[in-house]
Design a protein around this motif. Structure first.
Motif, PDB file in Angstrom:
ATOM      1  N   MET A  61       0.830  -1.203   0.000  1.00  0.00           N
ATOM      2  CA  MET A  61       0.000   0.000   0.000  1.00  0.00           C
ATOM      3  C   MET A  61       0.866   1.256   0.000  1.00  0.00           C
ATOM      4  N   ALA A  62       1.891   1.281   0.851  1.00  0.00           N
ATOM      5  CA  ALA A  62       2.759   2.456   0.914  1.00  0.00           C
ATOM      6  C   ALA A  62       3.477   2.683  -0.412  1.00  0.00           C
ATOM      7  N   GLU A  63       3.986   1.614  -1.015  1.00  0.00           N
ATOM      8  CA  GLU A  63       4.695   1.760  -2.289  1.00  0.00           C
ATOM      9  C   GLU A  63       3.749   2.205  -3.395  1.00  0.00           C
ATOM     10  N   ALA A  64       2.514   1.720  -3.372  1.00  0.00           N
ATOM     11  CA  ALA A  64       1.536   2.131  -4.373  1.00  0.00           C
ATOM     12  C   ALA A  64       1.245   3.627  -4.268  1.00  0.00           C
ATOM     13  N   LEU A  65       1.084   4.108  -3.040  1.00  0.00           N
ATOM     14  CA  LEU A  65       0.818   5.538  -2.850  1.00  0.00           C
ATOM     15  C   LEU A  65       2.017   6.373  -3.268  1.00  0.00           C
ATOM     16  N   ARG A  66       3.225   5.890  -2.962  1.00  0.00           N
ATOM     17  CA  ARG A  66       4.417   6.609  -3.418  1.00  0.00           C
ATOM     18  C   ARG A  66       4.449   6.697  -4.939  1.00  0.00           C
ATOM     19  N   ALA A  67       4.096   5.590  -5.608  1.00  0.00           N
ATOM     20  CA  ALA A  67       4.089   5.589  -7.074  1.00  0.00           C
ATOM     21  C   ALA A  67       3.115   6.628  -7.618  1.00  0.00           C
ATOM     22  N   MET A  68       2.069   6.928  -6.834  1.00  0.00           N
ATOM     23  CA  MET A  68       1.051   7.894  -7.265  1.00  0.00           C
ATOM     24  C   MET A  68       1.335   9.308  -6.748  1.00  0.00           C
ATOM     25  N   GLY A  69       2.541   9.522  -6.196  1.00  0.00           N
ATOM     26  CA  GLY A  69       2.968  10.876  -5.860  1.00  0.00           C
ATOM     27  C   GLY A  69       2.886  11.264  -4.405  1.00  0.00           C
ATOM     28  N   VAL A  70       2.538  10.326  -3.519  1.00  0.00           N
ATOM     29  CA  VAL A  70       2.447  10.627  -2.086  1.00  0.00           C
ATOM     30  C   VAL A  70       3.802  10.356  -1.433  1.00  0.00           C
ATOM     31  N   GLU A  71       4.289  11.287  -0.653  1.00  0.00           N
ATOM     32  CA  GLU A  71       5.567  11.098   0.044  1.00  0.00           C
ATOM     33  C   GLU A  71       5.303  10.462   1.408  1.00  0.00           C
ATOM     34  N   GLY A 113      -6.274  -7.534  -0.708  1.00  0.00           N
ATOM     35  CA  GLY A 113      -7.600  -7.039  -1.043  1.00  0.00           C
ATOM     36  C   GLY A 113      -7.734  -5.546  -0.818  1.00  0.00           C
ATOM     37  N   THR A 114      -7.148  -5.032   0.266  1.00  0.00           N
ATOM     38  CA  THR A 114      -7.274  -3.600   0.542  1.00  0.00           C
ATOM     39  C   THR A 114      -6.593  -2.767  -0.537  1.00  0.00           C
ATOM     40  N   VAL A 115      -5.457  -3.213  -1.058  1.00  0.00           N
ATOM     41  CA  VAL A 115      -4.753  -2.436  -2.076  1.00  0.00           C
ATOM     42  C   VAL A 115      -5.513  -2.486  -3.397  1.00  0.00           C
ATOM     43  N   MET A 116      -5.939  -3.676  -3.814  1.00  0.00           N
ATOM     44  CA  MET A 116      -6.594  -3.796  -5.125  1.00  0.00           C
ATOM     45  C   MET A 116      -7.958  -3.130  -5.145  1.00  0.00           C
ATOM     46  N   ARG A 117      -8.594  -2.952  -3.969  1.00  0.00           N
ATOM     47  CA  ARG A 117      -9.943  -2.372  -3.940  1.00  0.00           C
ATOM     48  C   ARG A 117      -9.957  -0.917  -3.477  1.00  0.00           C
ATOM     49  N   PHE A 118      -9.075  -0.539  -2.551  1.00  0.00           N
ATOM     50  CA  PHE A 118      -9.107   0.829  -2.031  1.00  0.00           C
ATOM     51  C   PHE A 118      -8.454   1.831  -2.982  1.00  0.00           C
ATOM     52  N   LEU A 119      -7.503   1.395  -3.820  1.00  0.00           N
ATOM     53  CA  LEU A 119      -6.735   2.372  -4.587  1.00  0.00           C
ATOM     54  C   LEU A 119      -7.295   2.747  -5.955  1.00  0.00           C
ATOM     55  N   PRO A 120      -8.067   1.914  -6.654  1.00  0.00           N
ATOM     56  CA  PRO A 120      -8.658   2.416  -7.907  1.00  0.00           C
ATOM     57  C   PRO A 120      -9.469   3.704  -7.746  1.00  0.00           C
ATOM     58  N   PRO A 121     -10.253   3.913  -6.661  1.00  0.00           N
ATOM     59  CA  PRO A 121     -10.921   5.208  -6.519  1.00  0.00           C
ATOM     60  C   PRO A 121      -9.938   6.373  -6.387  1.00  0.00           C
ATOM     61  N   LEU A 122      -8.798   6.147  -5.698  1.00  0.00           N
ATOM     62  CA  LEU A 122      -7.782   7.202  -5.630  1.00  0.00           C
ATOM     63  C   LEU A 122      -7.198   7.458  -7.005  1.00  0.00           C
ATOM     64  N   ALA A 123      -6.975   6.371  -7.761  1.00  0.00           N
ATOM     65  CA  ALA A 123      -6.396   6.522  -9.094  1.00  0.00           C
ATOM     66  C   ALA A 123      -7.303   7.348 -10.001  1.00  0.00           C
ATOM     67  N   PHE A 190     -15.730  -3.457  -1.062  1.00  0.00           N
ATOM     68  CA  PHE A 190     -16.288  -2.642  -2.145  1.00  0.00           C
ATOM     69  C   PHE A 190     -16.890  -1.359  -1.579  1.00  0.00           C
ATOM     70  N   VAL A 191     -17.621  -1.480  -0.460  1.00  0.00           N
ATOM     71  CA  VAL A 191     -18.231  -0.311   0.170  1.00  0.00           C
ATOM     72  C   VAL A 191     -17.147   0.600   0.747  1.00  0.00           C
ATOM     73  N   SER A 192     -16.227   0.015   1.514  1.00  0.00           N
ATOM     74  CA  SER A 192     -15.166   0.823   2.135  1.00  0.00           C
ATOM     75  C   SER A 192     -14.344   1.573   1.099  1.00  0.00           C
ATOM     76  N   ALA A 193     -14.065   0.931  -0.035  1.00  0.00           N
ATOM     77  CA  ALA A 193     -13.251   1.557  -1.071  1.00  0.00           C
ATOM     78  C   ALA A 193     -13.862   2.867  -1.543  1.00  0.00           C
ATOM     79  N   LEU A 194     -15.175   2.872  -1.753  1.00  0.00           N
ATOM     80  CA  LEU A 194     -15.846   4.072  -2.238  1.00  0.00           C
ATOM     81  C   LEU A 194     -15.997   5.118  -1.146  1.00  0.00           C
ATOM     82  N   LEU A 195     -16.242   4.679   0.078  1.00  0.00           N
ATOM     83  CA  LEU A 195     -16.394   5.634   1.184  1.00  0.00           C
ATOM     84  C   LEU A 195     -15.091   6.361   1.474  1.00  0.00           C
ATOM     85  N   LEU A 196     -13.958   5.639   1.443  1.00  0.00           N
ATOM     86  CA  LEU A 196     -12.682   6.250   1.807  1.00  0.00           C
ATOM     87  C   LEU A 196     -12.333   7.431   0.912  1.00  0.00           C
ATOM     88  N   SER A 197     -12.573   7.304  -0.386  1.00  0.00           N
ATOM     89  CA  SER A 197     -12.255   8.396  -1.309  1.00  0.00           C
ATOM     90  C   SER A 197     -13.420   9.354  -1.503  1.00  0.00           C
TER      91      SER A 197
END
Length: 447
Positions: A61-71, A113-123, A190-197
């Motif tokens: 998760m941390a590496e994915a966020l870094r790849a998307m520009g989060v320090e 599961g958290t990475v594959m579902r929570f991050l597409p809404p951020l993307a 699925f629900v948490s992913a949409l709520l978080l973003s």
């Protein structure tokens, strides 16, 4: 390609020759750590995560966020150790500095599961395309609920019509948001992913679950509590809203200084050890109030023959020397099923575990895997439509396969306490959520 030796090696599960008496410092919660990382990445100011879990899922998760520009700055202390050789995590922290979400980027979700579902809404909020890929098993895990919902909310996603990984989210820097209907009966994520973003969508988000029963509701409550803690306005069924509807109002999120709770689900095998071997296990810093599903272990394992006391220092769990069967609906706490099944296989009466048909879609088909592995050690486990029926039998040693599933590995270790000669294939898979499990386990036994 030759197989990774760590994936084929056999680990002799330690056998308990006497009652346990141990203090086990359980690492931080994966569920809380990964939600906190997402919320910190979406915040309008820097935040801190203290005592985060450092495991495969959280590092992905941390590496994915870094790849998307989060320090994300890491401070790791190894200056001292706690009881039973456990690391003192008090000096460990991650500082998250959000600076917009950017593409192009490539994200490795592993089998998280958290990475594959929570991050597409951020993307979808990123400025550019983000490609998601992962382990072979990740291609088989359901993702359609997130993909279909994001398309309704205005996102463009290329998945070749599969509804699974690999896929590319073409971020446009913003997302309209608004109302969406989803069937989340295969995963509450699925629900948490949409709520978080949701707070970052132009219109916020209204998520309406239209399927059958919704599993793992405590994880949705965890998401809601954590959103509210960073300033989001969330309306839920519990707060007087419509059944199966969650609404998040658009708005800025605050940076937080958050200390991560111990992972109560990862405490399960250690509590189970007191049931199986007899004796006493103390888990420091067990929270008095929590949304973690693992807190229900206090009730379930007490019914199975133990007793517990929540003190200022933590949870003291004591085994009585006998294990009783249980008839229990685990729909809200499905991740606890493998450990409960392992204990039930050693009980003095049959058990029925219900409400967990969704476990067939987890890291592996956990119901089929538990049935096969326990039965190959001499057990009598039958799959039902929504769970397992377990008739205790005298078990014998043998290889306990894990299917690259961390909770299968810990289930095998629980059985090994009472059954000599159990060998766990690929115990290294526990690194998904608990990298030091073999050391913590042997330390608990005084080895």
């Amino acid at each position: 390609m030759a197989p990774n030796p760590a994936h084929t090696a056999l680990w002799p599960a330690p056998h308990a020759s006497e009652a346990v008496d141990a203090t086990v410092h359980v690492p931080g919660s994966k569920s809380v750590t990964n939600r906190a990382l997402v919320l910190a990445a979406l915040a309008s100011e820097p935040g801190w995560l203290r005592r985060p879990l450092r495991s495969r899922d959280t590092l992905l998760m941390a590496e994915a966020l870094r790849a998307m520009g989060v320090e994300i700055e890491e401070t790791v202390s190894s200056s001292s150790t706690g009881g039973a050789g456990n690391p003192d995590l008090t000096g460990e922290a991650w500082r998250v500095l959000p600076d917009g979400l950017r593409g192009p980027a490539t994200v490795d979700v592993g089998n998280a599961g958290t990475v594959m579902r929570f991050l597409p809404p951020l993307a979808a909020l990123a400025d550019g395309p983000v490609r998601f890929d992962g382990d072979p098993r990740s291609y088989e895990r359901p993702l359609h609920g997130v993909i279909d919902a994001l398309r309704v909310l205005g996102a463009r996603i290329d998945d070749d019509g599969r509804g699974t990984l690999p896929l590319t989210v073409h971020g446009g820097g913003a997302l309209d948001g608004g109302p969406v209907e989803i069937d989340a009966s295969s995963s509450s994520q699925f629900v948490s992913a949409l709520l978080l973003s949701g707070p970052r969508f132009n219109q916020g988000v209204e998520v309406r679950h239209i399927g059958s029963s919704l599993p793992s509701l405590p994880h949705i409550r965890m998401t809601v509590d954590m959103l509210r803690a960073v300033g989001a306005q969330v309306d839920t069924p519990e707060s007087g809203g419509e059944p199966n509807v969650w609404r998040v109002t658009p708005g800025a999120l605050l940076g937080r200084d958050l200390t991560i709770e111990p992972d109560l689900s990862n405490a399960q095998p250690f509590l189970a050890a007191a049931l199986v071997a007899g004796g006493r296990v103390l888990i420091p810093d067990w929270p008095a109030r929590t949304t973690q599903p693992g807190d229900r272990l206090r009730e379930i394992f007490t019914e199975m023959g133990g007793s517990c006391e929540l003190t200022d220092y933590g949870l003291v769990f004591t085994g009585s020397g006998s294990i009783h069967g249980i008839d229990v609906d685990l729909g809200d706490v499905g991740e606890l099923t493998p450990g409960i099944a392992a204990v039930a296989a050693l009980a003095d009466s049959p058990s029925t575990l219900r409400g967990v048909s969704h476990l067939r879609l987890h890291e592996t088909d956990r119901l089929a895997a538990l049935t096969k592995e326990i039965n190959e050690l001499g057990g009598d486990v039958t799959e039902t439509a929504d769970g397992l029926h377990i008739r205790p039998r005298r078990l014998h040693g043998g290889i306990f396969h894990t299917y690259d599933d961390h909770r299968m590995a810990t289930a095998g270790a629980i059985i090994g306490l009472a059954v000599e000669g159990v060998q766990i294939e690929n115990v290294a898979t526990t690194a998904k959520t608990m990298p030091d499990f073999p050391e913590l386990w042997t330390g608990m036994l005084g080895a």
